[in-house]
Structures are given as structure tokens and as C-alpha cells.
Design a protein around this motif. Structure first.
Motif, PDB file in Angstrom:
ATOM      1  N   GLN A  65     -33.834  51.054  23.534  1.00  0.00           N
ATOM      2  CA  GLN A  65     -33.725  52.104  22.771  1.00  0.00           C
ATOM      3  C   GLN A  65     -33.330  51.729  22.017  1.00  0.00           C
ATOM      4  OE1 GLN A  65     -30.034  52.432  22.363  1.00  0.00           O
ATOM      5  NE2 GLN A  65     -29.379  51.821  23.629  1.00  0.00           N
ATOM      6  N   ALA A  76     -31.034  53.469  20.244  1.00  0.00           N
ATOM      7  CA  ALA A  76     -29.620  52.896  18.887  1.00  0.00           C
ATOM      8  C   ALA A  76     -29.629  51.219  18.751  1.00  0.00           C
ATOM      9  CB  ALA A  76     -28.259  53.661  19.844  1.00  0.00           C
ATOM     10  N   THR A  77     -30.154  50.455  20.084  1.00  0.00           N
ATOM     11  CA  THR A  77     -29.811  49.969  19.407  1.00  0.00           C
ATOM     12  C   THR A  77     -31.449  48.663  19.104  1.00  0.00           C
ATOM     13  OG1 THR A  77     -30.041  48.613  22.405  1.00  0.00           O
ATOM     14  CG2 THR A  77     -28.366  48.650  21.469  1.00  0.00           C
ATOM     15  N   HIS A  80     -31.318  58.381  22.537  1.00  0.00           N
ATOM     16  CA  HIS A  80     -29.717  58.572  21.615  1.00  0.00           C
ATOM     17  C   HIS A  80     -29.665  59.206  20.516  1.00  0.00           C
ATOM     18  CE1 HIS A  80     -29.354  54.582  25.024  1.00  0.00           C
ATOM     19  NE2 HIS A  80     -28.080  54.868  24.099  1.00  0.00           N
ATOM     20  N   ASP A 114     -29.609  47.897  26.262  1.00  0.00           N
ATOM     21  CA  ASP A 114     -28.588  49.038  27.221  1.00  0.00           C
ATOM     22  C   ASP A 114     -27.898  48.678  27.512  1.00  0.00           C
ATOM     23  OD1 ASP A 114     -28.165  51.758  25.910  1.00  0.00           O
ATOM     24  OD2 ASP A 114     -27.915  51.563  28.329  1.00  0.00           O
ATOM     25  N   SER A 115     -26.986  48.886  28.234  1.00  0.00           N
ATOM     26  CA  SER A 115     -25.914  48.325  29.390  1.00  0.00           C
ATOM     27  C   SER A 115     -26.009  48.617  30.938  1.00  0.00           C
ATOM     28  CB  SER A 115     -24.673  47.988  29.228  1.00  0.00           C
ATOM     29  OG  SER A 115     -24.299  49.623  29.081  1.00  0.00           O
ATOM     30  N   HIS A 116     -26.670  49.811  30.927  1.00  0.00           N
ATOM     31  CA  HIS A 116     -27.192  50.854  32.101  1.00  0.00           C
ATOM     32  C   HIS A 116     -28.495  50.106  32.236  1.00  0.00           C
ATOM     33  CE1 HIS A 116     -23.949  52.896  30.701  1.00  0.00           C
ATOM     34  NE2 HIS A 116     -23.564  52.233  32.205  1.00  0.00           N
ATOM     35  N   ILE A 148     -23.388  60.608  25.199  1.00  0.00           N
ATOM     36  CA  ILE A 148     -23.076  59.621  24.118  1.00  0.00           C
ATOM     37  C   ILE A 148     -22.676  60.630  22.460  1.00  0.00           C
ATOM     38  CG2 ILE A 148     -25.616  59.434  23.080  1.00  0.00           C
ATOM     39  CD1 ILE A 148     -22.809  56.346  23.488  1.00  0.00           C
ATOM     40  N   ARG A 167     -19.578  57.005  31.943  1.00  0.00           N
ATOM     41  CA  ARG A 167     -18.197  56.064  30.687  1.00  0.00           C
ATOM     42  C   ARG A 167     -17.724  57.508  30.518  1.00  0.00           C
ATOM     43  NH1 ARG A 167     -22.036  52.110  28.159  1.00  0.00           N
ATOM     44  NH2 ARG A 167     -21.875  50.679  30.040  1.00  0.00           N
ATOM     45  N   ARG A 206     -15.319  59.930  24.118  1.00  0.00           N
ATOM     46  CA  ARG A 206     -16.534  59.104  24.278  1.00  0.00           C
ATOM     47  C   ARG A 206     -16.619  60.652  23.818  1.00  0.00           C
ATOM     48  NH1 ARG A 206     -20.441  54.839  25.598  1.00  0.00           N
ATOM     49  NH2 ARG A 206     -22.393  56.570  26.951  1.00  0.00           N
ATOM     50  N   ASP A 241     -16.959  51.139  22.538  1.00  0.00           N
ATOM     51  CA  ASP A 241     -16.595  52.245  22.451  1.00  0.00           C
ATOM     52  C   ASP A 241     -15.515  52.831  21.336  1.00  0.00           C
ATOM     53  OD1 ASP A 241     -18.351  53.042  24.249  1.00  0.00           O
ATOM     54  OD2 ASP A 241     -18.245  55.174  23.187  1.00  0.00           O
ATOM     55  N   ARG A 296     -27.318  53.772  13.135  1.00  0.00           N
ATOM     56  CA  ARG A 296     -26.983  52.104  13.136  1.00  0.00           C
ATOM     57  C   ARG A 296     -27.703  51.356  12.236  1.00  0.00           C
ATOM     58  NH1 ARG A 296     -25.742  52.173  18.988  1.00  0.00           N
ATOM     59  NH2 ARG A 296     -23.611  52.648  19.583  1.00  0.00           N
ATOM     60  N   SER A 335     -20.746  49.477  26.551  1.00  0.00           N
ATOM     61  CA  SER A 335     -21.924  49.214  25.932  1.00  0.00           C
ATOM     62  C   SER A 335     -22.458  47.826  25.576  1.00  0.00           C
ATOM     63  CB  SER A 335     -22.321  50.115  24.719  1.00  0.00           C
ATOM     64  OG  SER A 335     -21.991  49.500  23.627  1.00  0.00           O
ATOM     65  N   SER A 336     -23.525  47.801  25.661  1.00  0.00           N
ATOM     66  CA  SER A 336     -24.418  46.359  25.108  1.00  0.00           C
ATOM     67  C   SER A 336     -24.244  46.608  23.061  1.00  0.00           C
ATOM     68  CB  SER A 336     -25.562  45.897  25.404  1.00  0.00           C
ATOM     69  OG  SER A 336     -26.172  47.018  24.884  1.00  0.00           O
ATOM     70  N   ARG A 337     -23.853  47.464  22.221  1.00  0.00           N
ATOM     71  CA  ARG A 337     -24.827  47.460  21.388  1.00  0.00           C
ATOM     72  C   ARG A 337     -23.764  46.368  20.381  1.00  0.00           C
ATOM     73  NH1 ARG A 337     -20.359  52.779  21.527  1.00  0.00           N
ATOM     74  NH2 ARG A 337     -21.680  52.977  22.801  1.00  0.00           N
TER      75      ARG A 337
END
Ligand code: MIC
Ligand code: SF4
Length: 644
Positions: free
Chosen positions: A36, A38-39, A66, A120-122, A362, A380, A385, A482, A494, A542-544
Motif C-alpha cells: 500500500q 504508506a509503506t 492510505h 501491511d500487517s493486515h 489511520i 485498532r 490513533r 503507532d 512516509r 503495524s508493519s511500518r
């Protein structure tokens, strides 16, 4: 060790090397990747740095979902970079407006039996169609696009056996909230959750995807459902029946642990502030006034979810003290609601229709007022957040959202007194992939658009011989990414590491006191190495990878915690920060922020399974440990994976 499970079957099919035993590392082949925006910007900058012409996967896709507010040029600059780099490298590009990566991927690309790695963690959302879908840092995804294997812990498989059927007004979100109540967000590293049992026949794919999606909050590697007739029906309805294969656990499959859940016994629940595992039943909360309801995010924004909401709200008006916002998960969902009239019903009820995308989830808009309660169908509710300091954010099902929207307070939806909308599985979804751009066969001539806000991944030198450290910050348990790297109004930074680094650990900066960035710079300028000290479950959420890149940029060399979550630990390694654990958790008490901490000869102290000894300011020594493999150590020694 688990035998005959869906998990084991997919791993066997994709196994490349390593020891197949719990806690050992294995390498697996990745079939598909997703990113996505953002990452993704960082992931593609890294892919460019790796230097391949074309991705090596069966399918790689880049989503924009995002960073959509476009307050200032940064977001659009990112979109243009992403679109052009996708064309150059053989990657599909899902344009802004097409939907949230996980929802669209489930609808249009997820395939049973395949592996998916997403930045992305989801990403586990696609586990709803029997895919082994794993979230990772951008660099790991870039490596997978370059055709490299993904390294993961050979999982312990926790089987969740479902029996029965939901009562009216109880749904998939209530199930995953119950699972979070049982398993919590801590201590599940290296686990894959696999669902089985007779209850599955009553769960459609979108409901399964709600469950695998929010499974990310458990901190597990992923969650997965078998691929059965329900999966076939969903894929047929997406006109993708050709990718269906049956994939079930053997009747005598053995799981490392089994949790039994009877769907009939489940009641509406909420995750209370500020952790997804802080669970109460709606009954316990009943009557408390609320001010905002938001329906959407990759957890609960499917056609099924929004149809339930539209049907129940038809002819009613949103309570006068409540603001209802709805962001559909994909263009497919929105278009279908528009065509069948449900969108009109929502608008008539007073719902504020928000853009298709991550949006408020987000922290992009819709921050609640001070001290008010906000109810969200999201996954989340970490403190802050929402964009409001001290926020009170509760995670709930679409059904509970409906009840509160009508009454203005927490209300058990079973007691609303209106008939439960029965939404049939869709026989044919509206298929329109016009917002996905296919890359040209040969992208080598494509010009990559790099406007001035797009920086480069920062460089890092090799790990020093000795850590002459100073603790820049000491934080408590359950520190999420976060906390480390806030999103919200800073999300647009980012692709600009120097600017984004200024807000590392911003939530812990006391008024009038120097920021983390300033303190880290002082340590670095004094020729010392920055150390972060944390408690349990450090880096959850998150995976960020920015939660590793920005501290690295600020001179952090070591993170010491009681436990570090999987994706974050991998990100630290990728960027050359040493993730260490207290051998004796009580030693955490011996360290304070501002103290010196030395690790002599760290390069030689690190070997698989070794203890690492550190000297504290008072001259005493403590033992640290780690779970690094030799490959991980090699990456850290050279200062991160990009240097390899
Ligand atoms: C999130 O839900 O926190 C995010 C934003 O989707 C992240 C990725 C990111 O930080 O960009 C995630 O879950 O991995
Ligand atoms: Fe987007 Fe929220 Fe899902 Fe993350 S959790 S991918 S921000 S909708």
C-alpha cells in the motif's frame, strides 16, 4: 507438532529450505505480493536499490489507499511515483479510489493455496480464501518481488474449532473479539491460527476475512481458513472460479493447541480503549452515551457489512448526538450499493459517506471530540490513533454500530427490536477492474516520476565493534508502532525519512522537553550509540518499517525489550538494529533513560543462541539473549539488508 493442517500443506508446497520444527526458521516461496502507498514508497525505493528490472512473482500489485487526503503535494507525489515505478517493474497498480488493499485483494486476486506477502500487517485478510497471507516490512516484500524467499518461523498451529451458528445480530467481529479475549495481543509470536469445524459452513468469505484480518492483532504470523464450497461460491461470484482449489485439513489433523468456540454462545462485544484485547460485552457497556460511529476499514467494509447497515437504517435517522461516517472498502462495494439503492438509504439516514480507503482508521480525518466515545468497526484502537489525545475508541461489529447509531448510546443490538437483516451471499459481484492498470510487457523505458518530496532509503554503516551506548528512551509494555512512528497528520512524510524522523516517539515528548529525535542526536553527536529499552510486546501493531528506519536514521543501534513482536523484530534486523531480549526480565528495572550501557565486542558476542553480556552504568553486568539466525546476524553485521 501440527500435522495434516492447511497451514502445513501450504508450507510444504512452498518450502525452500530450513528445519520444519517449531521455532526454527524456514524459507518459503512467495507467489504474490501487495503493497500500500504508506509503506509502498519505501518498499519500491528499496526494490530500485536492489536493482532488478522486473518483478519475479506470479503477481505483484501496488495499492493506494492510505495517503489520500492530499493536504499538500506529498500524497500525490507518492501516487505518481508508485504508478510509474509499478509500470517500470511489471507491477499492477490499483489507483486511488479503487479500494483498501486487503478488501480489493480478497475480491480480485486472493487465491487458495497460494502465498501472499504484503507490506501491511493486515495482509492475512486473504486468509479468508485459504491463502497463506503474511504481513511484513517493505524490504522483505521488495526481496520477495525480487524473487527471494521469505524467512519465517516454522509455525505452531493453533486450531480454532467452530461449532454452531451466530445468533441474529452477532457476527464475525464478535468472534474475533472473543478470540482476542482468549489469546490476547501478547505471546503469540510464531503462531498460525487455523479455523476448522462444522461452524465453517455458516461463515461466508467476507465474514472469514473479518476474522483473519483482525487476527493480526493477536501478533500471530497469520490466520487461515480452509478452501471449501463457501470459498468456491465466493470466487465464482467474483468471476474467478478458475483459481479455486479445495484445501482442507485432514480429518485426523493434529494442532499444537485447540480452542473450541460455539458460535451460538457468542454475544456482541467491544474492544475497549486502548487495546484490541481489552474486551467487554456490550451488555456491560449498555447505556453509555457515544458521539461518533465509523463504519469501514479493511475489517468491516464488505458488501455484506454495509448492506446490513443500509437495510437496518433504511427509513431511520442517525441519532442527533451522533455523527455516522461510512467508508466502503472498495469501489466494487460502493458501486454495488449505488446500483441497488442502498447508498441512497444510507444517505437518507444522514450517514456521512467518506472516501473509499483507509481514511479515519489511520487517523486521516474524523478525529473525535475531546473526552467523547467513538465507536469504530475497525481493528485498532491504540491510544491517539484517532488523532485525538486521550481518545476513547471502541472496536465493535457493524451490528453494534447500527444499534448505537440509532440510540446514541451503547446498545445490545439484539435488543433493538428491529428484524435482523438477512443478507444473502451475492451470486455475482459487480466486476469492473478498470481502476487497475496493467504494466507494459517491457517497462525498461518507463520514466520513474520522482518529485522533490520522495527521498531515498537512508544508509547505515556496519555494526560497530563495541556498543558505547546511552539509553535514549525507556518505555513500558505493549508499545505499538503507532507509539514509535505516529501516522495521522504525519502519514504524508512516509517517503521523507529526515522529516518523518522528527516525530519518533512523539507521544512521549513532554511539553518543553527535548524530543526523542533531539535526544538521539545529542547521543550521536557525542560519539555514542543510541539504545531503546522496552517491556513486553514491543513493536506490536503495524508493519511500518519506518519504526525501524527512522530510529536507525537517528543513530539507534540496539533495542532491548522483554519481548519484541515478529514483524517489528524483522524490520529492526533489516535496518541493522540489534533486537535483544532480557535473559532475566527483572533486569529491566536496573535500566533508566539517560544511563550508559556498554556491549563490548558485540560483533563476536552475536551467534545463534548466544547470550550477550551488557555492562550497566554502575559497572554491573546483565545477560541479554536473542532469537537471531546466522542470516539475521550477517545482515546486522553489515548494517542492514540493503547493504547485502
Ligand atoms: C495500520 O493499520 O497501522 C497500517 C497503516 O495499515 C499499517 C501499515 C502502515 O503503517 O503503513 C499496518 O497495519 O501494517
Ligand atoms: Fe488501512 Fe486501517 Fe486496514 Fe491499516 S487497518 S490497512 S489503515 S484500513
Amino acid at each position: 507438532m501440527a500435522e495434516g493442517t492447511v497451514t502445513q500443506k501450504i508450507i510444504d508446497e512452498h518450502y525452500i529450505s530450513g528445519i520444519k520444527a517449531p521455532n526454527e526458521q524456514i524459507a518459503v516461496k512467495i507467489d504474490q505480493t501487495l503493497t500500500q502507498d504508506a509503506t509502498g514508497t519505501m518498499a519500491y525505493l528499496e526494490l530500485e536499490a536492489i536493482g532488478i528490472d522486473k518483478v519475479q512473482t506470479e503477481l505483484s500489485i501496488s495499492y493506494v489507499d492510505h495517503n489520500m487526503m492530499q493536504n499538500g503535494p506529498e500524497n500525490r507525489n507518492d501516487h505518481l511515483y508508485l504508478q510509474s515505478v509499478a509500470a517500470a517493474k511489471g507491477i499492477l497498480f490499483s489507483r486511488p479510489g479503487n479500494g483498501i488493499c486487503h478488501q480489493v485483494h480478497l475480491e480480485r486476486y486472493g487465491a487458495p493455496g497460494k502465498t501472499l506477502l504484503g507490506s501491511d500487517s493486515h495482509t492475512p485478510t486473504s486468509g479468508g480464501v485459504g491463502m497463506m497471507a503474511i504481513g511484513a516490512g517493505g524490504l522483505d516484500v521488495a526481496m520477495a518481488m525480487a524473487g527471494k524467499p521469505f524467512y519465517m518461523i516454522y509455525p505452531k498451529v493453533v486450531g480454532i474449532k467452530l461449532t454452531g451458528q451466530f445468533a441474529s445480530w452477532v457476527s464475525a467481529k464478535d468472534l474475533i473479539l472473543r478470540v482476542l479475549e482468549i489469546m490476547t495481543t501478547k505471546g503469540n509470536v510464531g503462531v498460525i491460527v487455523e479455523y476448522f469445524g462444522p461452524g465453517l459452513e455458516h461463515l461466508s468469505v467476507p465474514e472469514r476475512a473479518t476474522i483473519t484480518n483482525m487476527g493480526a492483532e493477536l501478533g500471530v504470523t497469520t490466520s487461515i481458513f480452509p478452501s471449501d464450497n463457501k470459498t468456491k461460491a465466493f470466487l465464482d461470484a467474483q468471476n474467478r472460479g478458475e483459481c479455486w482449489v479445495e484445501l482442507k485439513a485432514e480429518p485426523d489433523a493434529e494442532y499444537d493447541e485447540v480452542i473450541d468456540i460455539d458460535l451460538r454462545q457468542l454475544v456482541p462485544r467491544a474492544a475497549c480503549p486502548s487495546s484490541p484485547d481489552n474486551i467487554k460485552t456490550i451488555k456491560e457497556l449498555e447505556g453509555t452515551p457515544i458521539e461518533q460511529v465509523l463504519i469501514g476499514s479493511c475489517t468491516n467494509s464488505s458488501y455484506r457489512d454495509l448492506m446490513i447497515v443500509a437495510t437496518a437504517l433504511k427509513g431511520k435517522v442517525v441519532h442527533e448526538n451522533v455523527s455516522l461516517g461510512i467508508s466502503p472498502g472498495s469501489k466494487q462495494v460502493l458501486e454495488m450499493l449505488a446500483q441497488n439503492g442502498a447508498l441512497g438509504d444510507l444517505i437518507a439516514s444522514g450517514a456521512r459517506i467518506l472516501e473509499v480507503g483507509c481514511g479515519a482508521c489511520i487517523g486521516q480525518g474524523q478525529s473525535p471530540s475531546n473526552e467523547s466515545i467513538t465507536l469504530r468497526t475497525f481493528n485498532r484502537n491504540f491510544a491517539g490513533r484517532t488523532g485525538t489525545k486521550g481518545d476513547k475508541s471502541y472496536l465493535i461489529s457493524p451490528e453494534t454500530a447500527i444499534a448505537a447509531t440509532i440510540t446514541g448510546c451503547f446498545t445490545d443490538p439484539r435488543e433493538l427490536g428491529i428484524p435482523y437483516p438477512e443478507i444473502e451471499d451475492v451470486p455475482m459481484f459487480l466486476i469492473n477492474d478498470s481502476m487497475v492498470i496493467d504494466p507494459p510487457e517491457d517497462g525498461t523505458a518507463v520514466e520513474i516520476i520522482r518529485k522533490p518530496t520522495i527521498g531515498n532509503p537512508p544508509e547505515n554503516g556496519p555494526l560497530p565493534e563495541k556498543i558505547d551506548g546511552e539509553v535514549v528512551i525507556k518505555v513500558g509494555d505493549k508499545i505499538t508502532t503507532d507509539h514509535i512512528m505516529p501516522a495521522g497528520i504525519h502519514l504524508k512524510l512516509r517517503s521523507n525519512i529526515p522529516a518523518y524522523s522528527e516525530v519518533v516517539f512523539e507521544c512521549f515528548t513532554e511539553p518543553g522537553k527535548p524530543s526523542f529525535a533531539k535526544r538521539a542526536a545529542t547521543v550521536r553527536d557525542a560519539g555514542k550509540h543510541g539504545v531503546i529499552v522496552g517491556g513486553d510486546s514491543y513493536g506490536q501493531g503495524s508493519s511500518r518499517e519506518h519504526a525501524a528506519i527512522c530510529p536507525m536514521y537517528l543513530g539507534i543501534k540496539v533495542v532491548i525489550a522483554t519481548a519484541i513482536e515478529r514483524i517489528h523484530a524483522a524490520n529492526l534486523i533489516n535496518f541493522g538494529i540489534v533486537p535483544l531480549l532480557f535473559a532475566n526480565p527483572a533486569d529491566l528495572e536496573k535500566i533508566e533513560a539517560g544511563q550508559g550501557l556498554e556491549i563490548c565486542d558485540i560483533r563476536n558476542q552475536l551467534s545463534p543462541g548466544s547470550k550477550v553480556s551488557a555492562k550497566l552504568a554502575d559497572g554491573s553486568e546483565i545477560d541479554l539473549k536473542h532469537t537471531l539466525s546466522q542470516d539475521d546476524i550477517d545482515i546486522i553485521l553489515v548494517g542492514g539488508r540493503l547493504n547485502i
